[in-house]
Enzyme design. Structure first.
Site, mmCIF file in Angstrom:
data_model
loop_
_atom_site.group_PDB
_atom_site.id
_atom_site.type_symbol
_atom_site.label_atom_id
_atom_site.label_comp_id
_atom_site.label_asym_id
_atom_site.label_seq_id
_atom_site.Cartn_x
_atom_site.Cartn_y
_atom_site.Cartn_z
ATOM 1 N N CYS A 254 -8.164 -31.049 -7.293
ATOM 2 C CA CYS A 254 -9.020 -29.856 -7.260
ATOM 3 C C CYS A 254 -8.898 -29.044 -5.974
ATOM 4 O O CYS A 254 -8.414 -27.918 -5.991
ATOM 5 C CB CYS A 254 -10.471 -30.267 -7.465
HETATM 6 N N1 LIG Z 1 -10.405 -35.056 -11.474
HETATM 7 C C1 LIG Z 1 -11.473 -34.400 -11.052
HETATM 8 O O1 LIG Z 1 -12.184 -34.899 -10.189
HETATM 9 C C2 LIG Z 1 -11.867 -33.054 -11.623
HETATM 10 C C3 LIG Z 1 -13.165 -32.591 -11.373
HETATM 11 C C4 LIG Z 1 -13.559 -31.377 -11.900
HETATM 12 C C5 LIG Z 1 -12.641 -30.627 -12.638
HETATM 13 N N2 LIG Z 1 -11.380 -31.087 -12.863
HETATM 14 C C6 LIG Z 1 -10.490 -30.261 -13.668
HETATM 15 O O2 LIG Z 1 -10.425 -30.827 -14.977
HETATM 16 C C7 LIG Z 1 -9.117 -30.646 -15.518
HETATM 17 C C8 LIG Z 1 -8.549 -31.994 -15.929
HETATM 18 O O3 LIG Z 1 -8.429 -32.807 -14.783
HETATM 19 P P1 LIG Z 1 -8.313 -34.391 -14.872
HETATM 20 O O4 LIG Z 1 -8.488 -34.875 -13.477
HETATM 21 O O5 LIG Z 1 -9.154 -34.943 -15.940
HETATM 22 O O6 LIG Z 1 -6.759 -34.511 -15.290
HETATM 23 P P2 LIG Z 1 -6.032 -35.820 -15.867
HETATM 24 O O7 LIG Z 1 -4.593 -35.636 -15.570
HETATM 25 O O8 LIG Z 1 -6.727 -37.048 -15.410
HETATM 26 O O9 LIG Z 1 -6.253 -35.708 -17.435
HETATM 27 C C9 LIG Z 1 -5.679 -34.717 -18.218
HETATM 28 C C10 LIG Z 1 -5.260 -35.335 -19.536
HETATM 29 O O10 LIG Z 1 -4.764 -34.281 -20.352
HETATM 30 C C11 LIG Z 1 -3.671 -34.796 -21.083
HETATM 31 N N3 LIG Z 1 -2.878 -33.698 -21.596
HETATM 32 C C12 LIG Z 1 -1.949 -32.929 -20.954
HETATM 33 N N4 LIG Z 1 -1.453 -32.002 -21.777
HETATM 34 C C13 LIG Z 1 -2.081 -32.160 -22.952
HETATM 35 C C14 LIG Z 1 -1.994 -31.483 -24.196
HETATM 36 N N5 LIG Z 1 -1.157 -30.465 -24.380
HETATM 37 N N6 LIG Z 1 -2.774 -31.920 -25.204
HETATM 38 C C15 LIG Z 1 -3.611 -32.980 -25.024
HETATM 39 N N7 LIG Z 1 -3.752 -33.637 -23.871
HETATM 40 C C16 LIG Z 1 -2.978 -33.236 -22.848
HETATM 41 C C17 LIG Z 1 -2.962 -35.697 -20.102
HETATM 42 O O11 LIG Z 1 -2.109 -36.625 -20.765
HETATM 43 C C18 LIG Z 1 -4.147 -36.366 -19.412
HETATM 44 O O12 LIG Z 1 -4.535 -37.556 -20.069
HETATM 45 C C19 LIG Z 1 -8.319 -29.919 -14.451
HETATM 46 O O13 LIG Z 1 -8.372 -28.541 -14.698
HETATM 47 C C20 LIG Z 1 -9.074 -30.236 -13.188
HETATM 48 O O14 LIG Z 1 -8.897 -29.225 -12.210
HETATM 49 C C21 LIG Z 1 -10.983 -32.306 -12.379
#
Ligand SMILES: NC(=O)c1ccc[n+]([C@@H]2O[C@H](COP(=O)([O-])OP(=O)(O)OC[C@H]3O[C@@H](n4cnc5c(N)ncnc54)[C@H](O)[C@@H]3O)[C@@H](O)[C@H]2O)c1
Length: 418
Positions: A254
């Site tokens: 992030c």
């Molecule tokens: N990790 C954090 O602390 C956090 C906090 C707030 C917001 N976010 C935001 O949330 C979003 C996701 O982050 P995250 O940390 O959960 O990421 P992550 O990588 O842990 O999870 C994302 C998932 O999406 C899947 N994926 C990718 N392409 C895909 C598709 N086309 N169809 C279906 N699934 C697909 C991946 O395989 C993965 O399992 C980002 O935009 C991030 O900025 C993250």
């Protein structure tokens, strides 16, 4: 729930606790198989929870996106990284939107949770979703609600963090509120753009304040003032000051990324986000500063970086998590190796680094911790202050320590702060 990662799983947990039925979609088959067996793959997310999902009969995970036809609400939690030019990489959001458009049905509500620049939902997603003739706000509904998850933070689970929600139309907003109010306090805002901007502001605020303390750390170091003690003193002011702490550089999915989504978008409006750029510059410099400190500390012991054995403690991007994304540790590892150091690492949560986006050729394994190994290293470099590291023992055994997190919480002739 599309995207079963750090954000998707805690959200599913809340909906499952309210006895809703959930389908988890992902393209990563190993995650799907594990969840269907009731196993978690995230250190901070217990398998005892995923086990109850698998046994409930109300949850399954799949990569068969035609099952989107069977749901009322579609939440998108896919990655939103930067490309190699520090520009938004919306390919995950775009691909997901295309697949949703293929199966979109009347009455469904689509909500993006991924962090992104203001305008994404209406400019990137809406045209694709409407391409087959269904109209947003009439036939289907569109909303944005940023995820504010803080992995590893035991004080704030998803259910305790109010959820900002913006809708494309009042009806879209109403639908989104009806879903989220099942699990959490909802903060409605007047538009999707406001909701998108709110999340970017939150993370930009953090990036800039971390840069400020990193700059002050470097200044106070020259002035022989302990920045950690200064912050502890300043934060006793009950208003007008929020404590941020210095470190070896930004990490995670992030804070190092999201502000640059806004920087990129701002250019469309002939606007330069100078605070964000400056903060980026200072934060990006921190790994180099740490390496300089390592060099200074070794110099103090009449040693050079070249040929010295260095043990990095902690490679995850923050304490008590197993997440390596954007962690400054690999940058520091590479810089030290370029200077000829012999570098190993120990991280109880990261048994091996795996190939990293920026360092595809680096894949190293953690050493197994043993107190008597510590003295073999010329220097111990603390990068991530995991709670369960045996600090007392390491301090006793180490020849020399560079502490970037105030993890040792004390002064000692052996410890150099960075
Ligand atoms: N990790 C954090 O602390 C956090 C906090 C707030 C917001 N976010 C935001 O949330 C979003 C996701 O982050 P995250 O940390 O959960 O990421 P992550 O990588 O842990 O999870 C994302 C998932 O999406 C899947 N994926 C990718 N392409 C895909 C598709 N086309 N169809 C279906 N699934 C697909 C991946 O395989 C993965 O399992 C980002 O935009 C991030 O900025 C993250």
């Amino acid at each position: 729930m599309i995207g079963l990662g750090y954000v998707g799983l805690p959200l599913i947990r809340e909906f499952m606790e309210k006895k809703l039925e959930v389908i988890g979609f992902d393209i990563d088959l190993s995650k799907i198989e594990k969840l269907n067996r009731g196993e978690s793959y995230l250190h901070n997310f217990p398998s005892s929870v995923t086990k109850t999902w698998a046994e409930s009969g109300r949850f399954h995970a799949t990569d068969d996106f035609s099952q989107l036809e069977n749901v009322e609400f579609i939440l998108i939690c896919v990655p939103t990284p930067l490309n190699e030019y520090k520009e938004p990489d919306l390919s995950y959001v775009a691909k997901t939107t295309e697949v949703i458009a293929k199966y979109l049905k009347k009455g469904q509500l689509v909500i993006l949770e991924s962090t992104t620049y203001p305008g994404t939902s209406e400019e990137v997603m809406l045209p694709v979703l409407e391409a087959n003739g269904l109209k947003a706000g009439v036939d289907f509904f569109l909303a944005y609600s940023p995820e504010r998850e803080d992995p590893g933070n035991k004080d704030f689970s998803t259910a305790k963090i109010p959820k900002v929600v913006g809708g494309y139309t009042p009806k879209c907003l109403e639908k989104a509120i009806s879903l989220y109010q099942e699990i959490v306090e909802v903060v409605p805002v007047s538009s999707i753009k406001v909701a998108e901007a709110a999340k970017i502001v939150e993370n930009t605020y953090r990036a800039i304040n971390i840069a400020l303390v990193n700059e002050l750390k470097m200044l106070f170091d020259r002035m022989d003032i302990d920045i950690w003690e200064v912050i502890d003193a300043a934060k006793t002011k009950p208003f007008g000051f929020q404590a941020f702490y210095p470190g070896p550089g930004l990490g995670g999915h992030c804070i190092p990324i999201d502000p640059f989504y806004l920087t990129w978008k701002a250019k469309e409006f002939e606007f330069n986000t100078r605070f964000i750029e400056l903060a980026g510059e200072i934060n990006t410099y921190q790994p180099y500063y740490v390496v300089q400190k390592v060099s200074d500390a070794l110099n103090h012991h009449k040693k050079s970086v070249k040929g010295s054995k260095i043990l990095i403690l902690g490679v995850a991007y923050k304490k008590d998590v197993d997440d390596m994304r954007e962690s400054p540790a690999l940058k520091i590892y590479e810089l030290l190796r370029e200077k000829g150091a012999i570098v190993a690492y120990y991280d109880p949560y990261v048994p091996e680094t795996g190939p990293h986006r920026h360092y595809p050729h680096v894949n190293i394994k953690s050493i197994t911790y043993a107190a008597d190994k510590i003295a073999d290293f010329d220097l111990v470099l603390l990068l991530t202050d995991h709670s369960n590291l045996p600090y007392e023992e390491i301090l006793e055994k180490a020849q020399l320590i560079v502490d970037t997190r105030n993890g040792f919480k004390q002064n000692s002739p052996k410890i150099f702060r960075s």
